[in-house]
Design a protein around this motif. Structure first.
Motif, PDB file in Angstrom:
ATOM      1  N   GLU A 165       5.842  28.094  -9.085  1.00 23.29           N
ATOM      2  CA  GLU A 165       7.122  27.443  -8.862  1.00 23.29           C
ATOM      3  C   GLU A 165       7.024  25.939  -9.137  1.00 23.29           C
ATOM      4  O   GLU A 165       7.921  25.353  -9.737  1.00 23.29           O
ATOM      5  N   LYS A 166       5.893  25.348  -8.705  1.00 22.97           N
ATOM      6  CA  LYS A 166       5.731  23.902  -8.924  1.00 22.97           C
ATOM      7  C   LYS A 166       5.634  23.591 -10.422  1.00 22.97           C
ATOM      8  O   LYS A 166       6.189  22.607 -10.904  1.00 22.97           O
ATOM      9  N   ILE A 167       4.919  24.437 -11.130  1.00 24.47           N
ATOM     10  CA  ILE A 167       4.771  24.231 -12.584  1.00 24.47           C
ATOM     11  C   ILE A 167       6.135  24.367 -13.267  1.00 24.47           C
ATOM     12  O   ILE A 167       6.499  23.572 -14.130  1.00 24.47           O
ATOM     13  N   ALA A 168       6.885  25.379 -12.844  1.00 23.50           N
ATOM     14  CA  ALA A 168       8.218  25.592 -13.433  1.00 23.50           C
ATOM     15  C   ALA A 168       9.106  24.385 -13.148  1.00 23.50           C
ATOM     16  O   ALA A 168       9.812  23.892 -14.035  1.00 23.50           O
ATOM     17  N   LYS A 169       9.054  23.885 -11.912  1.00 22.67           N
ATOM     18  CA  LYS A 169       9.901  22.732 -11.547  1.00 22.67           C
ATOM     19  C   LYS A 169       9.559  21.521 -12.395  1.00 22.67           C
ATOM     20  O   LYS A 169      10.440  20.824 -12.885  1.00 22.67           O
ATOM     21  N   THR A 170       8.249  21.267 -12.585  1.00 29.37           N
ATOM     22  CA  THR A 170       7.837  20.093 -13.376  1.00 29.37           C
ATOM     23  C   THR A 170       8.355  20.212 -14.808  1.00 29.37           C
ATOM     24  O   THR A 170       8.839  19.230 -15.375  1.00 29.37           O
ATOM     25  N   ALA A 171       8.266  21.411 -15.382  1.00 27.89           N
ATOM     26  CA  ALA A 171       8.741  21.586 -16.765  1.00 27.89           C
ATOM     27  C   ALA A 171      10.262  21.439 -16.828  1.00 27.89           C
ATOM     28  O   ALA A 171      10.802  20.843 -17.758  1.00 27.89           O
ATOM     29  N   LEU A 172      10.948  21.985 -15.809  1.00 28.78           N
ATOM     30  CA  LEU A 172      12.418  21.973 -15.833  1.00 28.78           C
ATOM     31  C   LEU A 172      13.004  20.590 -15.591  1.00 28.78           C
ATOM     32  O   LEU A 172      13.981  20.199 -16.222  1.00 28.78           O
ATOM     33  N   GLU A 173      12.378  19.853 -14.653  1.00 23.73           N
ATOM     34  CA  GLU A 173      13.019  18.615 -14.212  1.00 23.73           C
ATOM     35  C   GLU A 173      13.068  17.539 -15.295  1.00 23.73           C
ATOM     36  O   GLU A 173      13.797  16.573 -15.161  1.00 23.73           O
ATOM     37  N   ASP A 504       0.817  15.543  -3.887  1.00 19.72           N
ATOM     38  CA  ASP A 504       1.730  15.777  -2.755  1.00 19.72           C
ATOM     39  C   ASP A 504       3.135  16.115  -3.250  1.00 19.72           C
ATOM     40  O   ASP A 504       3.852  16.904  -2.629  1.00 19.72           O
ATOM     41  N   ASN A 505       3.523  15.492  -4.355  1.00 17.46           N
ATOM     42  CA  ASN A 505       4.885  15.741  -4.873  1.00 17.46           C
ATOM     43  C   ASN A 505       4.996  17.067  -5.619  1.00 17.46           C
ATOM     44  O   ASN A 505       6.074  17.461  -6.015  1.00 17.46           O
ATOM     45  N   GLY A 506       3.869  17.707  -5.832  1.00 19.05           N
ATOM     46  CA  GLY A 506       3.891  19.009  -6.518  1.00 19.05           C
ATOM     47  C   GLY A 506       4.226  18.916  -7.996  1.00 19.05           C
ATOM     48  O   GLY A 506       4.854  19.814  -8.553  1.00 19.05           O
ATOM     49  N   VAL A 507       3.825  17.803  -8.649  1.00 19.83           N
ATOM     50  CA  VAL A 507       4.070  17.673 -10.100  1.00 19.83           C
ATOM     51  C   VAL A 507       2.844  18.234 -10.833  1.00 19.83           C
ATOM     52  O   VAL A 507       1.811  17.580 -10.927  1.00 19.83           O
ATOM     53  N   PHE A 508       2.968  19.482 -11.286  1.00 18.35           N
ATOM     54  CA  PHE A 508       1.836  20.158 -11.932  1.00 18.35           C
ATOM     55  C   PHE A 508       2.196  20.616 -13.334  1.00 18.35           C
ATOM     56  O   PHE A 508       3.302  21.112 -13.556  1.00 18.35           O
ATOM     57  N   GLU A 509       1.220  20.490 -14.219  1.00 14.70           N
ATOM     58  CA  GLU A 509       1.428  20.964 -15.592  1.00 14.70           C
ATOM     59  C   GLU A 509       0.252  21.840 -15.989  1.00 14.70           C
ATOM     60  O   GLU A 509      -0.853  21.634 -15.492  1.00 14.70           O
ATOM     61  N   PRO A 510       0.444  22.747 -16.929  1.00 16.04           N
ATOM     62  CA  PRO A 510      -0.704  23.536 -17.379  1.00 16.04           C
ATOM     63  C   PRO A 510      -1.664  22.629 -18.160  1.00 16.04           C
ATOM     64  O   PRO A 510      -1.203  21.811 -18.962  1.00 16.04           O
ATOM     65  N   LEU A 511      -2.939  22.788 -17.918  1.00 16.20           N
ATOM     66  CA  LEU A 511      -3.931  21.980 -18.638  1.00 16.20           C
ATOM     67  C   LEU A 511      -3.777  22.175 -20.144  1.00 16.20           C
ATOM     68  O   LEU A 511      -3.896  21.243 -20.932  1.00 16.20           O
ATOM     69  N   GLN A 512      -3.481  23.413 -20.515  1.00 14.64           N
ATOM     70  CA  GLN A 512      -3.375  23.786 -21.922  1.00 14.64           C
ATOM     71  C   GLN A 512      -2.383  22.911 -22.697  1.00 14.64           C
ATOM     72  O   GLN A 512      -2.651  22.497 -23.809  1.00 14.64           O
TER      73      GLN A 512
END
Ligand code: ADP
Ligand code: MG
Length: 538
Positions: A165-173, A504-512
């Protein structure tokens, strides 16, 4: 041998050339101009571009002909639409498309970084460093960067839904405002759950199984996810059953019409009409052929018919009497998707048999957003999901579709490679600081190139800060100092428009995605640096 002489002679006669260093500086100037345009779109606070179409009629897909403009923050889309004639601009657009198709995201990062690398390279060329030294320095810095990034990344398990969910949010936002982000992230996660499969013991995400349909009306918060395949088509006759359970689906390529009959049957049909009574006989013959086709469908055991072209009225009448519903004029890609999902095969009517039928729990007509759709649920093949994007503004729906595609790709990458990294400019700060230190141990002019690479990386946090309304130089100096003091994961908090902890803010991206953007940007910069002459061959 003579050919060679002739060739070189012709080349000299009809060629005009621009050579080093002009051509390098010209290429660098084009790349940095493009990067500067794109930079203001980076990250959640980046701004969109309004692109007015000036393409020639023939260059635009039929489905896009109505659209005269596009509003987007998506790097690949902006570059594709810019329609620049300049070859360097085209090379950059192609690289962005490649980044998009390999990693599904990170196109702006890639182009902005490539532009900055070239700008730094230009400064080095101006003080007399040879481009080949710069290129080898950049390659060295890239190699080190990959190692550093891998060390900064951490593992995600396939069942870490919270991370998904965090990864999806970072990509979407970075494309959708924060208000609608959470809702679309939930939808993304649900869609990915339906696309998981195991291939040779490894978990794969088949996002081709997720269909996105845009429907004007409502708002982004009304966007919803449904199981099954939806096709924007109506049933052929109203007296056909609109619900079939335990469906056995004939997927027919072509039409159910007499003119579809070829070869031997056509020879049988030869009629020379010399009197009105022969017309009746012709019609009889036609009805007979239609009847044969319908019988073939019935004998295959099919209780639903889908086809990509039209159906003769008589055939539709017979099929309705047999209780077999028909949906026609379905796009071939949709037919193929249905085939995959139901385990069937799209075939010519002649090849139709029990083996080619698709199987689904239910096939029915449904009304969604006030429009009739064919819905296929519970296929025997792959599972599937459809996302209905709702918006009163079509360009907003289009951008939401692109954002959802980015998010689906981001979660797919994180699951398939099992590694994520925090975003918000932290990785670039960490890389830049580490490379600066490493550069001190590199001898000769290569040191300057590695140092320049480290400086170029800072363009990402710089742009994120600037777009968030912060003073980028202040932000960069704080982030660098804190990193040297051992404080991890600080970056640009785009939501609060401040410096914040990205973990803490949950901003995550795939390493790839990050790795691919870095590799592509470096390769692009190096390949443009290697061009030393521009020949115009007329
Ligand atoms: P790209 O085409 O490169 O994916 P985006 O416009 O999607 O470009 O921006 C991606 C950048 O935005 C990444 O560096 C990512 O870490 C950053 N980002 C995403 N969400 C946030 C956030 N909430 N705060 C700060 N940075 C963010
Ligand atoms: Mg993105």
């Amino acid at each position: 041998m003579f050919d060679n002489i002739h060739l070189s002679f012709t080349l000299k006669e009809s060629t005009t050339g621009t050579s080093d260093p002009d051509v390098r500086l010209m290429n660098i100037s084009v790349a940095t101009t493009i990067a500067n345009i794109l930079r203001t779109s980076l990250g959640p606070r980046g701004l969109a571009k309004l692109i007015i179409r000036q393409k020639k009629e023939t260059e635009i897909f039929e489905a896009d002909k109505q659209k005269t403009f596009v509003i987007t923050k998506d790097g690949a889309t902006i570059l594709k639409e810019m329609a620049s004639e300049h070859p360097i601009a085209q090379i950059i657009a192609n690289a962005a498309t490649a980044q998009d198709s390999v990693a599904g995201d990170g196109t702006l990062t890639m182009v902005v970084l490539a532009g900055e690398l070239l700008k730094e390279a230009g400064n080095l060329i101006n003080v007399g460093v040879h481009p080949t030294i710069i290129a080898s320095g950049f390659s060295k810095a890239l190699k080190k960067s990959i190692k550093i990034l891998e060390n900064l990344a951490f593992d995600v398990k396939v069942t870490d839904y919270e991370y998904w969910e965090k990864i999806a949010k970072t990509a979407l936002e970075s494309k959708i405002d924060f208000v609608n982000r959470d809702h679309l992230a939930e939808i993304t996660v649900e869609a990915v759950k339906r696309s998981l499969k195991t291939v040779n013991g490894r978990v794969k995400v088949d996002i081709d199984n997720v269909e996105i349909i845009k429907k004007e009306g409502g708002s982004l918060s009304d966007t919803f996810l449904c199981d099954g395949v939806f096709v924007d088509r109506e049933i052929v006759r109203q007296d056909m059953p609109k619900l079939v359970e335990n469906a056995k689906i004939a997927l027919i390529y072509g039409a159910i019409e007499v003119k579809e009959v070829k070869g031997k049957d056509l020879a049988d049909m030869k009629l020379s009409i010399t009197s009105p009574s022969q017309i009746a006989s012709f019609l009889e013959k036609e009805a007979e052929i239609i009847k044969k086709m319908v019988e073939q469908i019935r004998d295959s055991g099919a209780n639903v018919v889908l086809l990509n072209r039209g159906i003769n009225d008589l055939a539709a009448y017979y099929l309705a009497r047999l209780g077999i519903p028909v949906w026609n004029r379905i796009f071939v890609p949709d037919m193929e998707r249905i085939a995959r999902i139901t385990g069937g095969k799209v075939v010519n009517i002649k090849e139709l048999s029990t083996e080619t039928l698709g199987h689904a729990k239910v096939v029915r007509e449904v009304i969604v957003c006030g429009k009739k759709f064919l819905l296929i649920e519970g296929g025997r093949g792959h599972s599937t999901a459809t996302i209905f994007v709702r918006s009163g503004l079509i360009y907003e729906a289009e951008e939401a579709e692109r954002a959802l595609r980015d998010a689906l790709w981001a979660v797919k990458n994180a699951i398939e490679y099992g590694k994520v990294i925090v975003g918000g400019g932290f990785p670039e700060i960490a890389l830049s600081c580490s490379l600066k230190k490493l550069a001190l141990n590199i001898e000769g002019l290569q040191q300057m190139a590695v140092d320049a690479f480290a400086d170029a990386l800072l363009i990402i946090p710089h742009a994120l800060a600037k777009n968030a309304g912060l003073n980028p130089l202040d932000a960069l100096s704080i982030l660098k100092t804190e990193y040297f003091n051992g404080k991890m994961y600080l970056g640009i908090d785009a939501a609060k428009k401040n410096i914040g902890n990205m973990m803490d803010n949950g901003v995550f991206e795939p390493l790839q995605v990050k790795l691919q953007a870095l590799k592509s940007a470096t390769e692009l910069a190096i390949s443009l640096l290697r061009i030393d002459e521009c020949l115009l061959y007329k």
